[in-house]
Design a protein around this motif. Sequence first.
Motif, PDB file in Angstrom:
ATOM      1  N   LYS A  58      35.383 -18.022   5.692  1.00 20.84           N
ATOM      2  CA  LYS A  58      36.354 -18.011   4.813  1.00 20.84           C
ATOM      3  C   LYS A  58      37.372 -16.701   4.801  1.00 20.84           C
ATOM      4  O   LYS A  58      38.441 -17.283   4.671  1.00 20.84           O
ATOM      5  CB  LYS A  58      35.838 -17.708   3.167  1.00 20.84           C
ATOM      6  N   VAL A 109      33.028 -23.676   1.783  1.00 23.39           N
ATOM      7  CA  VAL A 109      32.474 -23.431   3.203  1.00 23.39           C
ATOM      8  C   VAL A 109      31.026 -24.110   3.102  1.00 23.39           C
ATOM      9  O   VAL A 109      29.939 -23.523   2.561  1.00 23.39           O
ATOM     10  CB  VAL A 109      32.258 -22.102   4.035  1.00 23.39           C
ATOM     11  N   HIS A 110      30.659 -25.428   3.578  1.00 22.35           N
ATOM     12  CA  HIS A 110      29.402 -25.889   3.565  1.00 22.35           C
ATOM     13  C   HIS A 110      28.562 -25.540   4.790  1.00 22.35           C
ATOM     14  O   HIS A 110      29.214 -26.097   5.999  1.00 22.35           O
ATOM     15  CB  HIS A 110      29.401 -27.594   3.250  1.00 22.35           C
ATOM     16  N   GLN A 162      29.202 -17.903   5.518  1.00 26.28           N
ATOM     17  CA  GLN A 162      30.321 -18.609   4.394  1.00 26.28           C
ATOM     18  C   GLN A 162      31.410 -17.623   4.274  1.00 26.28           C
ATOM     19  O   GLN A 162      32.636 -17.758   4.303  1.00 26.28           O
ATOM     20  CB  GLN A 162      29.616 -18.922   3.064  1.00 26.28           C
TER      21      GLN A 162
END
Length: 143
Positions: free
Chosen positions: A97, A111-112, A93
């Motif tokens: 990012k 952010v999954h 993540q």
Amino acid sequence: MQDMEFQASEMGKIQIADEVLQVIAGLAASEVAGVVGMSGSFAGGLTEQLLGRKNLAKGVKVEFGDGDKECSVDLSVVLDFGVNIPETCMLVQENVKQAIESMTGLHVLAVHVHVGAVAFNQEKLHAKQREVTELLPGDKKSH
């Protein structure tokens, strides 16, 4: 698929295709230790095999937000067996990012990370099996 539009100046506008963001996110995720690869759809894997080239956007979906210059990312990853899954996903993540924000100027809302599979290193697995077999009391005959 949609593109993110930026107003540059009176000279014109700049557009960033979502495929570009998918590639950035996929590469950034792959850089994290413990990430073996990205998992995508069956059709994506088939296309990869037929074309003979790696799809760098596989397993990545980008959606642009309602506001200016913002997006969210969904990733499907394959992790190495034995890694700390939550810790590795948090690193993914952060890396995704940071990469998107620094390269595009977009604000990443979320952010999954979806863990689609765990990969076993076959050599490690066989070594571990031999180790366990040697430790077990077995049919070893003493001479």
